[in-house]
Motif scaffolding. Structure first.
Motif, short mmCIF file in Angstrom:
data_model
loop_
_atom_site.label_atom_id
_atom_site.label_comp_id
_atom_site.label_asym_id
_atom_site.label_seq_id
_atom_site.Cartn_x
_atom_site.Cartn_y
_atom_site.Cartn_z
N ASP A 1 -53.34 -33.45 -19.01
CA ASP A 1 -52.85 -32.32 -19.99
C ASP A 1 -53.30 -32.77 -21.22
O ASP A 1 -53.44 -32.02 -22.23
N ARG A 2 -53.68 -33.97 -21.42
CA ARG A 2 -54.15 -34.59 -22.68
C ARG A 2 -55.39 -34.01 -23.51
O ARG A 2 -55.18 -33.65 -24.79
N ASP A 3 -56.40 -33.76 -22.62
CA ASP A 3 -57.64 -33.23 -23.50
C ASP A 3 -57.24 -31.63 -23.51
O ASP A 3 -57.85 -31.29 -24.73
N PRO B 1 -51.57 -37.26 -17.87
CA PRO B 1 -53.07 -37.35 -18.20
C PRO B 1 -53.96 -36.12 -18.10
O PRO B 1 -54.79 -36.06 -18.88
N ALA C 1 -54.92 -31.51 -27.04
CA ALA C 1 -56.22 -32.28 -28.11
C ALA C 1 -57.02 -31.14 -28.27
O ALA C 1 -57.27 -30.85 -29.80
N LEU D 1 -48.19 -37.69 -22.91
CA LEU D 1 -48.51 -36.47 -22.04
C LEU D 1 -49.11 -36.93 -20.81
O LEU D 1 -49.74 -38.00 -20.49
N SER E 1 -52.35 -39.92 -31.50
CA SER E 1 -52.35 -41.14 -30.46
C SER E 1 -51.28 -41.52 -29.75
O SER E 1 -50.75 -41.41 -28.68
N LEU F 1 -50.51 -38.19 -27.71
CA LEU F 1 -51.13 -37.94 -26.48
C LEU F 1 -50.96 -38.88 -25.39
O LEU F 1 -50.96 -38.50 -24.17
N HIS F 2 -50.43 -40.15 -25.78
CA HIS F 2 -50.17 -40.98 -24.45
C HIS F 2 -48.89 -40.71 -23.93
O HIS F 2 -48.56 -41.54 -22.66
#
Length: 201
Positions: free
Chosen positions: A142-144, A140, A147, A138, A132, A135-136
């Protein structure tokens, strides 16, 4: 100092506290310390290692064995010093190249990062960080994708690459990533290198 032979029982400061204070000094952090004492209980031996002793020998001293113990400690320390120096060289090279690496294992669910990776991603200075935390940072969109890349089943190929954007305030940093899936026993994971390609972009 190449090696220190330290008695536990002394008139003022005992060997345990002396060892602890030596370890608190930058110059004594990696000095090999052989503690010598007549104490043979497990608690004393454990405590000696907790305060930083490299090795432990009990009295009466076997003087035919002691030189070999000292030689072994000296050789091991030289090897450790060489590895540490190589580590510093690698970190310097990675910092100059804007190159880092990370590893993710599905059994631990932890992301293990190099120092340069932490700097590039702007995360806290810790060799193991929570997903977490990353991810925060990155972009938005690109986050999925990132992950999904961490899952060994998330990619159809053993090797894959992609470019992600890291947001730091109003600035955006482009990081190119090359990754591979690996297996260690039942555990599977992903290891990757990342490089700052912002200037290239």
């Amino acid at each position: 100092i190449d090696i220190l032979l330290l008695d536990v029982m002394m008139t003022e400061l005992d060997g345990f506290e002396t060892c602890r204070r030596i370890r608190s000094l930058d110059s004594g952090l990696h000095t090999p310390i052989l503690m010598m004492t007549g104490l043979e209980d497990v608690e004393s031996i454990d405590y000696a290692y907790r305060v930083g002793a490299t090795d432990f020998v009990t009295k009466p001293i076997n003087y035919s064995v002691l030189p070999r113990r000292v030689q072994y400690m000296h050789r091991a320390t030289a090897t450790a010093a060489e590895l540490l120096e190589n580590k510093y060289r690698l970190e310097a090279a990675q910092r100059m190249a804007g190159l880092g690496h990370w590893e993710w294992r599905d059994d631990t669910k932890r992301l293990i990062c190099s120092l340069e990776t932490e700097r590039l991603l702007g995360v806290k200075n810790d060799s193991e960080i929570e997903l977490s935390d990353l991810l925060h940072r990155l972009y938005p969109n690109d986050r999925d994708r990132f992950a999904e890349a961490l899952s060994p089943s998330g990619s159809k190929h053993a090797n894959f690459e992609d470019t992600f954007k890291v947001v730091d305030g109003k600035e955006i940093c482009f990081l190119h990533q090359e990754a591979e899936i690996f297996a260690i026993g039942p555990a599977r994971g992903v290891r990757a290198t990342i490089q700052d390609v912002t200037k290239l972009r």
